[in-house]
Design an enzyme around this catalytic site. Structure first.
Site, mmCIF file in Angstrom:
data_model
loop_
_atom_site.group_PDB
_atom_site.id
_atom_site.type_symbol
_atom_site.label_atom_id
_atom_site.label_comp_id
_atom_site.label_asym_id
_atom_site.label_seq_id
_atom_site.Cartn_x
_atom_site.Cartn_y
_atom_site.Cartn_z
ATOM 1 N N LYS A 121 0.828 -1.206 0.000
ATOM 2 C CA LYS A 121 0.000 0.000 0.000
ATOM 3 C C LYS A 121 0.866 1.261 0.000
ATOM 4 O O LYS A 121 0.671 2.168 -0.814
ATOM 5 C CB LYS A 121 -0.929 0.017 1.221
ATOM 6 C CG LYS A 121 -1.910 1.164 1.199
ATOM 7 C CD LYS A 121 -2.314 1.609 2.579
ATOM 8 C CE LYS A 121 -1.269 2.485 3.195
ATOM 9 N NZ LYS A 121 -1.606 3.024 4.499
ATOM 10 N N ASP A 139 -6.136 0.816 0.830
ATOM 11 C CA ASP A 139 -6.087 0.846 2.296
ATOM 12 C C ASP A 139 -7.446 0.387 2.822
ATOM 13 O O ASP A 139 -8.302 -0.059 2.065
ATOM 14 C CB ASP A 139 -5.705 2.243 2.805
ATOM 15 C CG ASP A 139 -6.847 3.246 2.658
ATOM 16 O OD1 ASP A 139 -7.845 2.928 1.963
ATOM 17 O OD2 ASP A 139 -6.766 4.330 3.243
#
Ligand code: SF4
Length: 214
Positions: A121, A139
């Site tokens: 991420k 996320d």
């Protein structure tokens, strides 16, 4: 509605209603964005922004952070979640930037992922925000909102990332990441989504399936 149509509708709505969509983390360089993103894991951007001015002033360059003591870094970030791990990661990240990347934040995801504290991420956020790469960072907000709307049925972050990457055109992916984060942060919140004031409800799968109630 087909998945392609749903992506089209979502893109149309956000383009019209959220023209400006960018990170809420404050930063003044790629290195400082990397620090901020690492600190933001399981912590609010607001809290991170309260502390980063002091951190950025003390560590303008990777070499400054690489030579810092654990105690000093810990002291600066102790009111941010998981300060022990994050202090170690920040020092390790800066050390590796110095030793392997001449003090520069790399642009390739596989290189970013070699840095301590940098997972998929975070690597995608840096690649997208700093280097304008056509990737989508998933996320917790992006994961939840995408699945509620029906943009993905993926049960893992990787699967959702694959679906979003396939559904959004390359030039829209960076923006789509922020659209979904901001929508998840302020409207489609985890516990009490504000469906009554959500402009996506007309075609949101979760809303339609649950007949107005969630
Ligand atoms: S309608 Fe409700 S569940 Fe669907 S995106 Fe909007 S807030 Fe989220």
């Amino acid at each position: 509605m087909s998945t392609a149509d749903l992506f089209h509708k979502v893109t149309e709505w956000f383009s019209a209603n959220m023209e400006t969509a960018e990170t809420e983390l404050h930063y003044d360089s790629p290195f400082h964005l990397l620090i901020a993103v690492i600190l933001s894991a399981q912590c609010t951007d607001k809290r991170v922004n309260m502390h980063t001015p002091q951190i950025f002033a003390r560590f303008p360059q990777p070499a400054d952070l690489a030579s810092a003591s654990f105690e000093e870094v810990y002291e600066l970030i102790k009111s941010i979640s998981f300060p022990n791990n994050k202090a170690r990661h920040l020092i390790g990240m800066a050390s590796k930037l110095v030793s392997d990347f001449s003090g520069e934040v790399p642009s390739e995801i596989h290189e970013l992922e070699t840095l301590p504290g940098v997972g998929r991420k975070t690597a995608n956020v840096i690649a997208s925000v700093i280097y304008d790469k056509p990737v989508i960072a998933v996320d917790t907000h992006v994961f939840r909102v995408s699945r509620r709307i029906g943009l993905s049925d993926g049960g893992t972050v990787e699967a959702v990332e694959r679906d979003l990457t396939a559904g959004f055109a390359p030039q829209l992916r960076g923006k789509a990441h922020h659209w979904l984060i901001l929508h998840g942060r302020y409207v489609c919140t985890a516990r009490k989504p504000k469906c009554q004031e959500c402009g996506l409800s007309e075609f949101c799968r979760e809303y339609i399936l649950n007949n107005v109630k969630i």
